[in-house]
Design an enzyme around this catalytic site. Structure first.
Site, PDB file in Angstrom:
ATOM      1  N   ASP A   9       0.854  -1.179   0.000  1.00 33.39           N
ATOM      2  CA  ASP A   9       0.000   0.000   0.000  1.00 33.39           C
ATOM      3  C   ASP A   9       0.904   1.249   0.000  1.00 33.39           C
ATOM      4  O   ASP A   9       2.036   1.191   0.455  1.00 33.39           O
ATOM      5  CB  ASP A   9      -0.866  -0.055   1.259  1.00 33.39           C
ATOM      6  CG  ASP A   9      -1.603   1.234   1.495  1.00 33.39           C
ATOM      7  OD1 ASP A   9      -2.301   1.691   0.585  1.00 33.39           O
ATOM      8  OD2 ASP A   9      -1.452   1.795   2.606  1.00 33.39           O
ATOM      9  N   ASP A  11      -0.075   5.147   0.750  1.00 34.21           N
ATOM     10  CA  ASP A  11      -0.239   6.150   1.806  1.00 34.21           C
ATOM     11  C   ASP A  11      -0.395   5.497   3.179  1.00 34.21           C
ATOM     12  O   ASP A  11      -1.269   4.653   3.386  1.00 34.21           O
ATOM     13  CB  ASP A  11      -1.453   7.028   1.492  1.00 34.21           C
ATOM     14  CG  ASP A  11      -1.313   7.715   0.128  1.00 34.21           C
ATOM     15  OD1 ASP A  11      -0.169   7.935  -0.328  1.00 34.21           O
ATOM     16  OD2 ASP A  11      -2.351   8.021  -0.482  1.00 34.21           O
TER      17      ASP A  11
HETATM   18 MG   LIG Z   1      -2.866   3.229   3.413  1.00 38.78          MG
END
Ligand SMILES: [Mg+2]
Ligand SMILES: [Zn+2]
Length: 193
Positions: A9, A11
């Site tokens: 992932d 952010d």
């Molecule tokens: Mg995230």
């Protein structure tokens, strides 16, 4: 020959969770991100970013901004000798904005479309692969795609883990302080097999 991958992932996992990244100046790579990706490179794992970027559907920024931010991210990682094998993103939202971004797609996490697309492109053995992220939706996408899940306590991770995980339908296979520790555990676990 199939390969194994760690899906990462963006952010809150690779970079600070600061809300929508509508300009590269808001993007803050975690200081350990390069070291973590380098470990994957060194041990022969594909390092593939998968990220929801519904800010496009919401009209906060144009799709081109994602590419600009990713060029900057890739450059910063290269500075520390780390290489991403690919970046897959979803710019859709099922109910907000205008077509084509307003779309009930198969790729918005926790749906598995980004991971299954990557699996086809790179001939990835999903049963040997992992998803690392800071939110429960990352645990769910792992489950939906058939990969193992690592929750990191950076970004939203610590709060979600402490406040919500008792209600989660599925638990992560691994919980780690951050991406570097998650990668170390994944590499260690699998070289012990
Ligand atoms: Mg995230
Ligand atoms: Zn999508």
């Amino acid at each position: 020959m199939t390969q194994r991958a760690v899906f990462i992932d963006r952010d809150g996992t690779l970079s600070e969770e600061v809300g929508y990244i509508n300009h590269p100046s808001r993007f803050r790579l975690f200081p350990y991100a390069g070291a973590a990706i380098k470990q994957l490179n060194k041990h022969g794992w594909l390092a593939i970013v998968t990220t929801n970027q519904a800010g496009v559907a919401r009209g906060y920024f144009a799709e081109e901004m994602i590419a600009t931010v990713h060029e900057s991210m890739t450059f910063q990682l290269e500075q520390s000798g780390a290489r991403l094998d690919a970046i897959y993103y979803c710019a859709h939202h099922p109910s907000v904005g205008e077509p084509p971004y307003r779309f009930d797609c198969d790729c918005r996490k926790p749906r598995p479309g980004l991971i299954s697309r990557a699996a086809g492109d790179f001939k990835i053995d999903l049963s040997q692969s992992w998803m690392v992220g800071d939110r429960y939706s990352d645990v769910e996408v792992a489950r939906n795609a058939g990969v193992k899940s690592a929750l990191v306590l950076s970004g939203y991770g610590r709060g979600e883990w402490e406040n919500q995980s008792s209600n989660w339908k599925h638990q992560p296979d691994l919980v780690a302080e951050n991406l570097l520790e998650a990668v170390a555990a994944i590499v260690r676990q699998t070289s012990a097999d």
